[in-house]
Design a protein around this motif. Structure first.
Motif, short mmCIF file in Angstrom:
data_model
loop_
_atom_site.label_atom_id
_atom_site.label_comp_id
_atom_site.label_asym_id
_atom_site.label_seq_id
_atom_site.Cartn_x
_atom_site.Cartn_y
_atom_site.Cartn_z
N VAL A 190 -4.08 2.18 -1.44
CA VAL A 190 -4.62 0.83 -1.25
C VAL A 190 -3.57 -0.19 -1.66
CG1 VAL A 190 -6.48 -0.78 -1.85
CG2 VAL A 190 -6.94 1.68 -1.75
N ARG A 220 0.84 -1.21 0.00
CA ARG A 220 0.00 0.00 0.00
C ARG A 220 0.87 1.25 0.00
NH1 ARG A 220 -2.61 0.41 5.46
NH2 ARG A 220 -0.86 1.78 5.90
N CYS A 256 -7.03 0.22 -9.70
CA CYS A 256 -7.09 -0.09 -8.28
C CYS A 256 -6.09 -1.20 -7.94
CB CYS A 256 -8.49 -0.53 -7.88
SG CYS A 256 -9.77 0.68 -8.20
N ALA A 258 -6.38 -0.17 3.20
CA ALA A 258 -6.50 1.18 2.63
C ALA A 258 -6.17 2.23 3.69
CB ALA A 258 -7.92 1.39 2.12
#
Length: 160
Positions: free
Chosen positions: A46, A34, A73, A98
């Motif tokens: 994330v 992350r 993502c 996250a």
């Protein structure tokens, strides 16, 4: 006319320390990766770590772009990379973490809709559920036994 009811069940862990050992390691990897995300616009970072049935761990972090739709993502980065490098391996588990630069994220953050659909593709392809663990920066971790728990009326290839 009839009515149907869809119920989603989650297991809730209070801390990372409560996770099974293999998932704890996976979540630690998600937290680490992350920190390598590229999020200059949302400032929301994330990380995702996948455990494959060949015991490989594949990582992904969110990658933003000034042309917003061009970014990806963390979950999709990891899932697509896993299939590119290990096309015959099954995804057993995904850990997601996250964090935001502007506030402490203390609630579990699930995959977005696009990531749910992408994960669904691989769950259907491999005909095996994928366990999904998700958390914020700290606090509770939610576990879903399958993507279909997060996206119960999944659109899949048999519909085409």
């Amino acid at each position: 006319m009839k009515e149907i009811s869809i119920i989603s069940k989650y297991t809730v862990y209070n801390t990372v320390e409560e996770l099974p050992q293999d998932v704890k390691k996976l979540m630690e990897e998600a937290v680490k990766v992350r920190k390598s995300s590229y999020a200059p616009y949302s400032h929301f970072h994330v990380g995702a770590a996948l455990l494959l049935d060949n015991n490989e761990i594949v990582l992904g972090s969110n990658q933003e772009n000034a042309a917003y739709p061009s970014g990806l993502c963390a979950e999709r980065v990891a899932v697509f990379h896993a299939n590119a490098v290990y096309p015959d391996a099954k995804i057993l588990k995904i850990a997601i973490s996250a964090a935001a630069e502007t506030k402490k994220v203390t609630e579990p953050i699930p995959p977005c809709g696009a990531c749910r659909q992408s994960i669904a593709e691989y769950e259907v392809k491999q005909d095996t559920p994928i366990e999904i663990y998700f958390m914020g920066e700290e606090g509770e971790i939610y576990k879903s036994d399958s993507l279909k728990n997060l996206l119960p009326l999944v659109f899949e290839n048999r519909h085409l």
